[in-house]
Design an enzyme around this catalytic site. Structure first.
Site, PDB file in Angstrom:
ATOM      1  N   THR A  55     -15.226  -0.105  -2.770  1.00  0.00           N
ATOM      2  CA  THR A  55     -15.394  -1.402  -2.121  1.00  0.00           C
ATOM      3  C   THR A  55     -15.853  -2.483  -3.084  1.00  0.00           C
ATOM      4  O   THR A  55     -16.084  -1.812  -4.474  1.00  0.00           O
ATOM      5  CB  THR A  55     -16.614  -1.080  -1.054  1.00  0.00           C
ATOM      6  OG1 THR A  55     -17.604  -0.626  -2.087  1.00  0.00           O
ATOM      7  CG2 THR A  55     -16.333   0.134  -0.204  1.00  0.00           C
ATOM      8  N   LEU A 108      -7.301   6.729  -9.034  1.00  0.00           N
ATOM      9  CA  LEU A 108      -7.596   5.315  -8.459  1.00  0.00           C
ATOM     10  C   LEU A 108      -7.365   4.320  -9.362  1.00  0.00           C
ATOM     11  O   LEU A 108      -7.394   3.038  -8.968  1.00  0.00           O
ATOM     12  CB  LEU A 108      -9.050   5.750  -8.035  1.00  0.00           C
ATOM     13  CG  LEU A 108      -9.332   6.327  -6.626  1.00  0.00           C
ATOM     14  CD1 LEU A 108     -10.637   6.775  -6.421  1.00  0.00           C
ATOM     15  CD2 LEU A 108      -8.323   5.803  -5.446  1.00  0.00           C
ATOM     16  N   TRP A 127      -9.007   7.826   6.861  1.00  0.00           N
ATOM     17  CA  TRP A 127      -8.396   6.875   6.317  1.00  0.00           C
ATOM     18  C   TRP A 127      -7.480   7.061   5.422  1.00  0.00           C
ATOM     19  O   TRP A 127      -7.243   6.243   4.487  1.00  0.00           O
ATOM     20  CB  TRP A 127      -9.601   5.999   5.809  1.00  0.00           C
ATOM     21  CG  TRP A 127     -10.812   6.041   6.468  1.00  0.00           C
ATOM     22  CD1 TRP A 127     -12.094   6.366   6.270  1.00  0.00           C
ATOM     23  CD2 TRP A 127     -11.078   5.210   7.753  1.00  0.00           C
ATOM     24  NE1 TRP A 127     -12.787   6.092   7.327  1.00  0.00           N
ATOM     25  CE2 TRP A 127     -12.379   5.085   8.167  1.00  0.00           C
ATOM     26  CE3 TRP A 127     -10.070   4.249   8.468  1.00  0.00           C
ATOM     27  CZ2 TRP A 127     -12.787   4.834   9.550  1.00  0.00           C
ATOM     28  CZ3 TRP A 127     -10.552   3.965   9.866  1.00  0.00           C
ATOM     29  CH2 TRP A 127     -11.600   4.014  10.353  1.00  0.00           C
ATOM     30  N   LEU A 169      -4.610 -24.021   8.678  1.00  0.00           N
ATOM     31  CA  LEU A 169      -3.437 -24.001   9.669  1.00  0.00           C
ATOM     32  C   LEU A 169      -4.057 -24.154  11.170  1.00  0.00           C
ATOM     33  O   LEU A 169      -3.195 -24.043  12.231  1.00  0.00           O
ATOM     34  CB  LEU A 169      -2.610 -22.688   9.574  1.00  0.00           C
ATOM     35  CG  LEU A 169      -1.372 -22.811   8.966  1.00  0.00           C
ATOM     36  CD1 LEU A 169      -1.846 -22.850   7.362  1.00  0.00           C
ATOM     37  CD2 LEU A 169      -0.387 -21.647   8.946  1.00  0.00           C
ATOM     38  N   SER A 208       0.690  -1.296   0.097  1.00  0.00           N
ATOM     39  CA  SER A 208      -0.051   0.038  -0.024  1.00  0.00           C
ATOM     40  C   SER A 208       0.992   1.185  -0.006  1.00  0.00           C
ATOM     41  O   SER A 208       0.593   2.203  -0.624  1.00  0.00           O
ATOM     42  CB  SER A 208      -0.828   0.070   1.188  1.00  0.00           C
ATOM     43  OG  SER A 208      -1.747  -1.013   1.127  1.00  0.00           O
ATOM     44  N   GLU A 247     -10.227   1.762  -2.070  1.00  0.00           N
ATOM     45  CA  GLU A 247      -9.899   1.867  -3.554  1.00  0.00           C
ATOM     46  C   GLU A 247     -11.306   1.602  -4.230  1.00  0.00           C
ATOM     47  O   GLU A 247     -11.239   0.781  -5.240  1.00  0.00           O
ATOM     48  CB  GLU A 247      -8.809   1.222  -3.980  1.00  0.00           C
ATOM     49  CG  GLU A 247      -7.703   1.584  -3.179  1.00  0.00           C
ATOM     50  CD  GLU A 247      -6.555   2.506  -4.074  1.00  0.00           C
ATOM     51  OE1 GLU A 247      -7.093   2.724  -5.375  1.00  0.00           O
ATOM     52  OE2 GLU A 247      -5.516   3.079  -4.012  1.00  0.00           O
TER      53      GLU A 247
HETATM   54  C1  LIG Z   1      -6.685   0.888   5.543  1.00  0.00           C
HETATM   55  C2  LIG Z   1      -7.346   2.094   4.898  1.00  0.00           C
HETATM   56  C3  LIG Z   1      -6.614   2.646   3.806  1.00  0.00           C
HETATM   57  C4  LIG Z   1      -7.333   3.647   3.223  1.00  0.00           C
HETATM   58  N1  LIG Z   1      -6.377   4.621   2.381  1.00  0.00           N
HETATM   59  C5  LIG Z   1      -7.156   5.688   1.670  1.00  0.00           C
HETATM   60  C6  LIG Z   1      -6.354   6.795   1.343  1.00  0.00           C
HETATM   61  O1  LIG Z   1      -5.216   6.664   1.143  1.00  0.00           O
HETATM   62  N2  LIG Z   1      -6.953   7.585   0.655  1.00  0.00           N
HETATM   63  C7  LIG Z   1      -8.241   8.011   0.581  1.00  0.00           C
HETATM   64  O2  LIG Z   1      -9.001   8.793   0.135  1.00  0.00           O
HETATM   65  N3  LIG Z   1      -8.990   6.887   1.200  1.00  0.00           N
HETATM   66  C8  LIG Z   1      -8.489   5.733   1.878  1.00  0.00           C
HETATM   67  N4  LIG Z   1      -9.147   4.756   2.438  1.00  0.00           N
HETATM   68  C9  LIG Z   1     -10.698   4.913   2.557  1.00  0.00           C
HETATM   69  C10 LIG Z   1     -11.546   3.951   1.495  1.00  0.00           C
HETATM   70  O3  LIG Z   1     -11.284   4.475   0.243  1.00  0.00           O
HETATM   71  C11 LIG Z   1     -12.834   4.081   2.086  1.00  0.00           C
HETATM   72  O4  LIG Z   1     -12.993   3.374   3.084  1.00  0.00           O
HETATM   73  C12 LIG Z   1     -13.908   3.376   1.003  1.00  0.00           C
HETATM   74  O5  LIG Z   1     -13.887   4.114  -0.220  1.00  0.00           O
HETATM   75  C13 LIG Z   1     -15.191   3.131   1.512  1.00  0.00           C
HETATM   76  O6  LIG Z   1     -15.663   4.064   2.110  1.00  0.00           O
HETATM   77  P1  LIG Z   1     -16.556   4.002   3.654  1.00  0.00           P
HETATM   78  O7  LIG Z   1     -15.460   3.465   4.593  1.00  0.00           O
HETATM   79  O8  LIG Z   1     -16.664   5.426   4.064  1.00  0.00           O
HETATM   80  O9  LIG Z   1     -17.541   3.165   3.516  1.00  0.00           O
HETATM   81  P2  LIG Z   1     -19.055   3.625   2.932  1.00  0.00           P
HETATM   82  O10 LIG Z   1     -19.069   4.309   1.612  1.00  0.00           O
HETATM   83  O11 LIG Z   1     -19.922   4.107   4.258  1.00  0.00           O
HETATM   84  O12 LIG Z   1     -19.431   2.012   2.731  1.00  0.00           O
HETATM   85  C14 LIG Z   1     -20.283   1.313   3.613  1.00  0.00           C
HETATM   86  C15 LIG Z   1     -20.678   0.155   3.009  1.00  0.00           C
HETATM   87  O13 LIG Z   1     -21.660   0.376   2.428  1.00  0.00           O
HETATM   88  C16 LIG Z   1     -21.603  -0.003   0.880  1.00  0.00           C
HETATM   89  N5  LIG Z   1     -22.075   0.836   0.045  1.00  0.00           N
HETATM   90  C17 LIG Z   1     -22.025   2.208  -0.102  1.00  0.00           C
HETATM   91  N6  LIG Z   1     -22.742   2.902  -0.920  1.00  0.00           N
HETATM   92  C18 LIG Z   1     -23.237   1.733  -1.764  1.00  0.00           C
HETATM   93  C19 LIG Z   1     -24.100   1.617  -3.099  1.00  0.00           C
HETATM   94  N7  LIG Z   1     -24.434   2.679  -3.680  1.00  0.00           N
HETATM   95  N8  LIG Z   1     -24.450   0.605  -3.220  1.00  0.00           N
HETATM   96  C20 LIG Z   1     -24.196  -0.519  -2.598  1.00  0.00           C
HETATM   97  N9  LIG Z   1     -23.349  -0.723  -1.428  1.00  0.00           N
HETATM   98  C21 LIG Z   1     -23.008   0.533  -1.018  1.00  0.00           C
HETATM   99  C22 LIG Z   1     -19.949  -0.220   0.661  1.00  0.00           C
HETATM  100  O14 LIG Z   1     -19.721  -1.107  -0.405  1.00  0.00           O
HETATM  101  C23 LIG Z   1     -19.845  -0.706   2.133  1.00  0.00           C
HETATM  102  O15 LIG Z   1     -19.994  -2.062   2.125  1.00  0.00           O
HETATM  103  C24 LIG Z   1      -8.839   3.925   3.137  1.00  0.00           C
HETATM  104  C25 LIG Z   1      -9.584   2.831   3.949  1.00  0.00           C
HETATM  105  C26 LIG Z   1      -8.685   2.037   4.682  1.00  0.00           C
HETATM  106  C27 LIG Z   1      -9.585   1.017   5.581  1.00  0.00           C
END
Ligand SMILES: Cc1cc2nc3c(=O)[nH]c(=O)nc-3n(C[C@H](O)[C@H](O)[C@H](O)COP(=O)(O)OP(=O)(O)OC[C@H]3O[C@@H](n4cnc5c(N)ncnc54)[C@H](O)[C@@H]3O)c2cc1C
Lengths: 259, 390
Positions: free
Chosen positions: B371, B245, B168, B344, B97, B369
């Site tokens: 979901t 992305l 994040w 395991l 990453s 990147e």
């Molecule tokens: C370890 C880590 C590193 C990261 N690094 C970066 C980074 O460097 N830069 C950056 O900008 N971001 C980063 N992220 C953020 C990441 O891109 C977001 O977590 C991701 O885009 C999802 O957003 P959210 O967590 O707000 O989830 P949400 O958008 O709230 O989604 C929650 C759930 O709802 C689902 N969902 C949402 N909308 C819909 C829809 N329209 N239809 C169906 N299902 C839906 C999602 O698939 C998910 O299962 C990172 C995240 C993690 C965990």
């Protein structure tokens, strides 16, 4: 200073060697080739020496072997060029699997002489495939120069090299007049990783071909056989109580311990 | 390279389809990972630290922005770049990453949308590993739907004022420069925010059980004053960060392959040596079925990656292809890691073995990147012409 390093394409250390059904050759299925670990140390040292010496120093890598496919020795020359060598010299061998070490040494000696001036020739102590440990010393003999084997340290000052070699229960530090040959132990240098830019740059460095008329082989390999399968282990007991029995068996049966 | 003891599974001899250079790059990355990453990553994962001492070494090897040309970048093709990501993730998803965020999300936007001055200044420093960057798109309240972002920048005279928060953000706390996306009067634009600027802070997010050997942070902007030329001049609208992305996701699809290689390798070795009921557990049909499932998922993912890489080098790769690769391969890697952990037994939950770490890491990779679900919708739109995001 002109430094020459001789390398061989050998199966990489992740390979499990299998013998082909005719008992004459290694089964090539799935075998990948690489520089051997000792050759890699010899290369790293050659490049280190060149970089430490001011002036017009060069490293030339020489390999004999297959000219195509997975075993293509030119690929290993490219590896050495990617590590920083200046030029490769390739000696095509139509049948390297049945080549004896003296013939290989003759080919290398001829190619080395064709380079004009040379001061130091480095080899790995052994090729990790057939493990003859012969080509380095034989080449030195054909060139009429000294060969220091199993080097763990090497310094060059003027027309001399100071080489430390691993001997039984001691090291020896030897001063040798150049030109000379040296074979590398693992500790001679730290292994280097080629940088991505140098991998791309290696394609632009020259690999020359040296034509050699291979003599009739001095020996012939009649048969390859796999080592006998390891025998099942023996459990002598469990915990501290088993230690005396274990010691006894290590001494009497396995003859692994002497007091 | 001298042979290093890892031999990744290559069921369909894809090595035969790689050039000598591509293989040499892969082998160099493989040796680096075996020698420098695998021996230390368990400790970093346990302590939730990133091995910062590796950053200049990544730079020296050329792993950072490796597929970009010029500005001290290595300039390898996209297959070789993918193979580097594969090998890095064989070590750890957090380490991969670091490199993919830097290459795909920081260097790529500066390279593609930056001014000559921004490129000349930042790219060589980032490529050599002398500086670190991060990419701030996600916000506390806007993840999958970045168009709703609230961070905003206002230009008055020669000064932008930035307010808002990102969350994040990989590498955030250790970044010297942040590529930050913010709403402006003319739409979404990208800005280069430098460490130490007044009003800018990047506290780490604690308590992660996934991607522990990676820094994840919040970025907070309170009236941060930026010079007029802090904006990326050629980035116009949300399209720009989405292009970034696509770059990074391409690398993630390859990274997932590396994770699967590591897990399968460990599971095969373990099940052949672990004896229960008087035989190695690998001799039981239920165990073999799991191994075969893992192997099948890995092999599909490898085929997908190589085709994606060739298409990318021919400029034929579209975002929906990348969505396919990220979605399929990461789902598989998550499944493979879980099966590996099962095989395991109790050892699978300890960090002495790799499978548990890969399993936890994949939870982040599944979500970041884009979901899994969002990529499903991208592909659904591709098939039907109907966007089902909202
Ligand atoms: C370890 C880590 C590193 C990261 N690094 C970066 C980074 O460097 N830069 C950056 O900008 N971001 C980063 N992220 C953020 C990441 O891109 C977001 O977590 C991701 O885009 C999802 O957003 P959210 O967590 O707000 O989830 P949400 O958008 O709230 O989604 C929650 C759930 O709802 C689902 N969902 C949402 N909308 C819909 C829809 N329209 N239809 C169906 N299902 C839906 C999602 O698939 C998910 O299962 C990172 C995240 C993690 C965990």
């Amino acid at each position: 200073m002109q430094i020459i390093v001789c390398v061989k394409a050998v199966p990489d250390t992740a390979t499990r060697i299998k013998i082909a059904s005719n008992g004459q050759k290694i089964d090539q299925e799935g075998v990948k080739y690489a520089l051997g670990p000792y050759d890699a140390r010899a290369c790293a040292k050659a490049i280190e020496l060149r970089d430490a010496i001011k002036g017009d120093s060069k490293v030339i890598a020489i390999a004999s072997g297959f000219s195509d496919g997975e075993r293509d020795a030119k690929k290993r020359l490219k590896d050495v060029l990617a590590l920083g060598a200046d030029k490769g010299v390739f000696i095509a061998d139509p049948d390297p699997e049945h080549r004896d070490p003296l013939s290989v040494a003759q080919a290398l000696a001829a190619a080395i002489k064709a380079q004009g001036k040379w001061d130091l020739v480095l080899f790995g102590r052994q090729a990790v495939d057939d493990q003859n440990l012969a080509v380095g010393p034989m080449t030195a003999a054909l060139l009429g120069v000294a060969c220091v084997t199993d080097a763990v340290a090497l310094e060059v000052t003027g027309d001399k090299a100071v080489v430390t070699r691993a001997a039984e229960s001691r090291t020896e530090t030897i001063e040798v007049k150049l030109p000379a040959c040296v074979t590398a132990q693992r500790d001679l240098a730290e292994e280097k990783y080629p940088k991505l830019k140098d991998i791309l740059g290696a394609g632009k460095k020259p690999i020359e071909t040296f034509a050699f008329a291979w003599p009739a082989p001095a020996w012939e390999v009649k048969k390859l056989s796999a080592p006998p399968p390891r025998q099942a282990g023996k459990i002598v007991g469990e915990g501290p109580d088993a230690v005396p029995k274990l010691l006894e068996l290590l001494q009497s049966e396995a003859k692994a311990l002497t007091f | 390279m001298a042979g290093h003891a890892f031999r990744g599974e290559d069921f369909f001899s894809l090595d035969d389809l790689l050039s000598d250079e591509e293989r040499a790059v892969r082998d160099a990355a493989r040796a680096f990972v075996s020698d420098k990453i695998i021996p230390i990553v368990e400790k970093h994962h346990r302590n939730a630290t990133f091995p910062t001492e590796l950053i200049p070494q990544f730079g020296e090897m050329g792993f950072l922005g490796a597929n970009l040309h010029g500005y001290d970048c290595a300039g390898v093709n996209n297959v070789a770049y993918g193979l580097i990501m594969q090998e890095l993730e064989r070590g750890d998803s957090g380490v991969r990453s670091y490199c993919s965020v830097k290459g795909g999300l920081v260097m790529y936007p500066i390279f593609s949308f930056g001014s000559e001055k921004q490129k000349d200044h930042w790219l060589p420093l980032l490529a050599k590993g002398q500086k670190t960057g991060c990419f701030g798109l996600s916000e506390p309240d806007h993840g999958s739907d970045p168009a709703g972002m609230e961070t905003k920048a206002e230009l008055k005279g020669d000064t932008w004022t930035l307010n808002g928060a990102k969350r994040w953000i990989t590498n955030g706390t250790i970044a010297d420069v942040a590529v930050v996306w913010a709403r402006t009067k003319e739409g979404i634009r990208g800005f280069l925010v430098e460490k130490g600027m007044k009003g800018y802070s990047a506290p780490p997010i604690e308590g992660k059980f996934s991607l522990r050997a990676s820094v994840t942070s919040e970025l907070v902007f309170e009236d941060v004053k930026l010079p007029k030329d802090a904006v990326l001049p050629k980035a116009d609208g949300l399209k720009a960060p989405l292009m970034c992305l696509t770059q990074a996701r391409y690398g993630i699809a390859w990274g997932a392959v590396g994770s699967m290689m590591a897990v399968l390798d460990e599971a095969v070795h373990y099940t052949k040596s672990r004896v229960q009921f008087g035989k190695p557990i690998a001799s039981f049909q239920l165990v073999q079925e799991k191994l075969v499932e893992m192997h099948t998922m890995l092999t599909h993912a490898q085929l997908t990656c190589l085709r994606m890489g060739r298409m990318k080098d021919e400029n034929k790769l579209k975002p929906h292809h990348v969505s396919f690769g990220k979605r399929n391969n990461v789902r598989s890697a998550r499944e493979v890691a879980k099966l590996g952990r099962e095989l395991l037994g109790a050892n699978g939950i300890c960090d002495e073995y790799q499978v548990g770490r890969h399993m936890c890491n994949m939870e982040s990779v599944y979500t970041y990147e884009g979901t899994h679900e969002i990529h499903t919708l991208v592909l659904g739109e591709h098939l039907t012409g109907i966007a089902a995001y909202k």
